[in-house]
Design an enzyme around this catalytic site. Sequence first.
Site, PDB file in Angstrom:
ATOM      1  N   SER A  51     -33.538  54.469  25.942  1.00  0.00           N
ATOM      2  CA  SER A  51     -32.639  53.324  25.978  1.00  0.00           C
ATOM      3  C   SER A  51     -33.330  52.010  25.663  1.00  0.00           C
ATOM      4  CB  SER A  51     -31.971  53.230  27.356  1.00  0.00           C
ATOM      5  OG  SER A  51     -32.951  53.153  28.381  1.00  0.00           O
ATOM      6  N   GLY A  88     -31.206  57.534  27.763  1.00  0.00           N
ATOM      7  CA  GLY A  88     -31.295  58.634  28.704  1.00  0.00           C
ATOM      8  C   GLY A  88     -32.273  59.718  28.317  1.00  0.00           C
ATOM      9  N   ASN A 116     -38.036  57.799  31.456  1.00  0.00           N
ATOM     10  CA  ASN A 116     -37.023  58.561  32.187  1.00  0.00           C
ATOM     11  C   ASN A 116     -37.628  59.750  32.924  1.00  0.00           C
ATOM     12  OD1 ASN A 116     -34.767  56.965  31.558  1.00  0.00           O
ATOM     13  ND2 ASN A 116     -34.541  57.945  29.563  1.00  0.00           N
ATOM     14  N   ASP A 199     -29.299  45.804  36.094  1.00  0.00           N
ATOM     15  CA  ASP A 199     -29.868  47.041  36.629  1.00  0.00           C
ATOM     16  C   ASP A 199     -31.352  46.904  36.952  1.00  0.00           C
ATOM     17  OD1 ASP A 199     -31.116  47.138  34.150  1.00  0.00           O
ATOM     18  OD2 ASP A 199     -29.963  48.833  33.407  1.00  0.00           O
ATOM     19  N   HIS A 202     -33.471  47.467  32.249  1.00  0.00           N
ATOM     20  CA  HIS A 202     -33.352  47.231  30.813  1.00  0.00           C
ATOM     21  C   HIS A 202     -33.436  45.745  30.479  1.00  0.00           C
ATOM     22  CE1 HIS A 202     -31.406  51.183  31.468  1.00  0.00           C
ATOM     23  NE2 HIS A 202     -32.031  51.474  30.334  1.00  0.00           N
TER      24      HIS A 202
END
Length: 223
Positions: A51, A88, A116, A199, A202
Amino acid sequence: MKIMGFYITMCVILFTVACNNSTKSHQNEINTNSIQSIKDSSKTIVFFGNSLTAGYGLDPEQAFPAIIQQKIDSLHLNWQIVNAGVSGETTTAGLARIDWILQKPLNIFVLELGGNDGLRGIPLEVTEQNLQAMIDKVKAKYPSANIVLAGMQLPPNLGIKYTKGFATIYPNLAQKNNVMLIPFLLEGVGGNPNLNQPDGIHPNAAGAKIVADNVWKIIHPLL
């Protein structure tokens, strides 16, 4: 500024802290037509990542690979960028799709995966083995291509032993394989709420510019 898209429809990866179900569709697709539209005279940089590369939560032109393309175009250099980021994505998923990405010639391959894995607590040896396998595949297919490995770090709440071990994966692989290393992709951005989306993971548009600068320092000499 136009950037070469390179999107393929991907299944949404299981929910992780890093990515959620609101991921924009342009981040989960790779445009199969874009790679074919690259001019034969152009050299190609492929950004292969998750991402962070895809530009989660941002407009396409705000993602750091697009900003790199803007820098390249401003210098009138004959390079085209392919954004092969999928939100993801883990290193396991990346290893599963890299052969498709390598169907078209490339000159620089920027590998940005592993974050991730860390957020999911995937065993360190699995992450390292997958990254090594991807490096091997690029070297085997395009021996003259330059490979750039984007280093990543994890928040301390995942445990000191795990986070320290994770951070060493990237410099170890870079040294072992004699490839270029971006020490920490999110240097100057990670942990700063003013440079990240709500979040906390990011980068926002301002943060993405700093990430692009981190990458540019490494790849500019290769151009």
